[in-house]
Design a protein around this motif. Structure first.
Motif, PDB file in Angstrom:
ATOM      1  N   THR A  45     -13.123  -4.375  11.189  1.00  0.00           N
ATOM      2  CA  THR A  45     -11.853  -5.089  11.260  1.00  0.00           C
ATOM      3  C   THR A  45     -11.654  -5.968  10.034  1.00  0.00           C
ATOM      4  O   THR A  45     -10.525  -6.117   9.548  1.00  0.00           O
ATOM      5  CB  THR A  45     -11.769  -5.934  12.551  1.00  0.00           C
ATOM      6  N   ALA A  46     -12.732  -6.545   9.510  1.00  0.00           N
ATOM      7  CA  ALA A  46     -12.630  -7.358   8.289  1.00  0.00           C
ATOM      8  C   ALA A  46     -12.065  -6.522   7.148  1.00  0.00           C
ATOM      9  O   ALA A  46     -11.146  -6.956   6.434  1.00  0.00           O
ATOM     10  CB  ALA A  46     -13.999  -7.921   7.913  1.00  0.00           C
ATOM     11  N   ILE A  47     -12.572  -5.317   6.982  1.00  0.00           N
ATOM     12  CA  ILE A  47     -12.078  -4.429   5.924  1.00  0.00           C
ATOM     13  C   ILE A  47     -10.608  -4.080   6.186  1.00  0.00           C
ATOM     14  O   ILE A  47      -9.771  -4.143   5.286  1.00  0.00           O
ATOM     15  CB  ILE A  47     -12.948  -3.161   5.837  1.00  0.00           C
ATOM     16  N   HIS A  48     -10.304  -3.729   7.429  1.00  0.00           N
ATOM     17  CA  HIS A  48      -8.937  -3.357   7.821  1.00  0.00           C
ATOM     18  C   HIS A  48      -7.943  -4.484   7.511  1.00  0.00           C
ATOM     19  O   HIS A  48      -6.922  -4.264   6.858  1.00  0.00           O
ATOM     20  CB  HIS A  48      -8.935  -3.003   9.316  1.00  0.00           C
ATOM     21  N   LEU A  81       0.850  -1.182   0.000  1.00  0.00           N
ATOM     22  CA  LEU A  81       0.000   0.000   0.000  1.00  0.00           C
ATOM     23  C   LEU A  81       0.887   1.233   0.000  1.00  0.00           C
ATOM     24  O   LEU A  81       1.971   1.222   0.575  1.00  0.00           O
ATOM     25  CB  LEU A  81      -0.879   0.029   1.264  1.00  0.00           C
ATOM     26  N   SER A  82       0.400   2.298  -0.622  1.00  0.00           N
ATOM     27  CA  SER A  82       1.147   3.546  -0.547  1.00  0.00           C
ATOM     28  C   SER A  82       1.111   4.039   0.893  1.00  0.00           C
ATOM     29  O   SER A  82       0.269   3.614   1.701  1.00  0.00           O
ATOM     30  CB  SER A  82       0.528   4.594  -1.474  1.00  0.00           C
ATOM     31  N   HIS A  83       2.034   4.936   1.210  1.00  0.00           N
ATOM     32  CA  HIS A  83       2.119   5.454   2.576  1.00  0.00           C
ATOM     33  C   HIS A  83       0.797   6.087   3.010  1.00  0.00           C
ATOM     34  O   HIS A  83       0.316   5.845   4.114  1.00  0.00           O
ATOM     35  CB  HIS A  83       3.270   6.461   2.663  1.00  0.00           C
ATOM     36  N   GLN A  84       0.205   6.881   2.134  1.00  0.00           N
ATOM     37  CA  GLN A  84      -1.051   7.542   2.468  1.00  0.00           C
ATOM     38  C   GLN A  84      -2.187   6.525   2.624  1.00  0.00           C
ATOM     39  O   GLN A  84      -2.986   6.618   3.550  1.00  0.00           O
ATOM     40  CB  GLN A  84      -1.413   8.572   1.404  1.00  0.00           C
ATOM     41  N   SER A  85      -2.245   5.553   1.737  1.00  0.00           N
ATOM     42  CA  SER A  85      -3.273   4.511   1.840  1.00  0.00           C
ATOM     43  C   SER A  85      -3.122   3.711   3.127  1.00  0.00           C
ATOM     44  O   SER A  85      -4.109   3.377   3.780  1.00  0.00           O
ATOM     45  CB  SER A  85      -3.200   3.567   0.642  1.00  0.00           C
ATOM     46  N   LEU A  86      -1.882   3.412   3.468  1.00  0.00           N
ATOM     47  CA  LEU A  86      -1.623   2.659   4.693  1.00  0.00           C
ATOM     48  C   LEU A  86      -2.123   3.425   5.919  1.00  0.00           C
ATOM     49  O   LEU A  86      -2.679   2.828   6.841  1.00  0.00           O
ATOM     50  CB  LEU A  86      -0.136   2.337   4.823  1.00  0.00           C
ATOM     51  N   LEU A  87      -1.939   4.731   5.916  1.00  0.00           N
ATOM     52  CA  LEU A  87      -2.432   5.536   7.039  1.00  0.00           C
ATOM     53  C   LEU A  87      -3.956   5.471   7.137  1.00  0.00           C
ATOM     54  O   LEU A  87      -4.510   5.389   8.242  1.00  0.00           O
ATOM     55  CB  LEU A  87      -1.955   6.987   6.916  1.00  0.00           C
TER      56      LEU A  87
END
Length: 181
Positions: free
Chosen positions: A46-49, A4-10
């Motif tokens: 949490t499933a989505i996460h 994931l990109s840094h922003q997406s990961l955040l």
């Protein structure tokens, strides 16, 4: 696991923190229905996460949790047939998920947690349910550490504390036991 990109990961981690807050609220409830309802919502988030973090096992495990919480929350009567077959069905599905997707011992800890909760949600109430949830959170902590899920680690540790405090008997001093000298 995909990158994931840094922003997406955040944003993914932020979603985990929202799920964490809902789960903490749920686990602090004294009413079993509120406990189950809050955990139903937290499991969905949490499933989505976990899915976005790249854990198919975590994603499908939490989806299975959602179904278990929903059924247990809405069950009015405990028929003998459902009491026997539903926990076995859920435990079997959790084990099957492990066979399909578990690649690490930490993921098998999550499978063990799911099997435990498959029975606990149908058979336990009150303190017994919370003890099972405490053990489940200890097992799930291994997966959170393995995935480096910041919110998962924080959630598991704080939830373990919340459930432990809820299970400790409160001791209040008996001031009327001895008269003042």
């Amino acid at each position: 696991m995909f990158e994931l990109s840094h922003q997406s990961l955040l944003w993914v981690q932020a979603l985990g923190f929202v799920s964490m807050a809902v789960g903490w609220w749920a686990n602090a409830q004294k009413n079993d229905q509120h406990l189950l309802s809050g955990n139903l919502v937290a499991s969905g988030l949490t499933a989505i996460h976990l899915g976005l973090l790249g854990s198919n096992l975590g994603l499908f495990n939490q989806l299975l949790n959602m179904v278990r919480f929903a059924i247990c929350r809405n069950r009015v009567s405990r028929t003998k047939r459902c009491s026997i077959y539903l926990p076995l069905l859920f435990a079997s599905l959790a084990f099957l998920q492990g066979l399909l997707w578990a690649n690490h011992w930490a993921e098998w800890c999550a499978v063990a947690s799911a099997v435990l909760m498959s029975f606990a949600l149908f058979y336990a109430k009150g303190a017994q349910l919370r003890i099972a949830m405490l053990i489940s959170n200890l097992l799930n902590l291994a997966l959170s550490v393995y995935l480096l899920s910041w919110s998962g680690i924080a959630y598991q540790v704080i939830t373990i504390l919340i459930l432990s405090c809820a299970l400790l008997p409160l001791k209040t001093p008996n001031y009327a036991a001895k008269p003042a000298a």
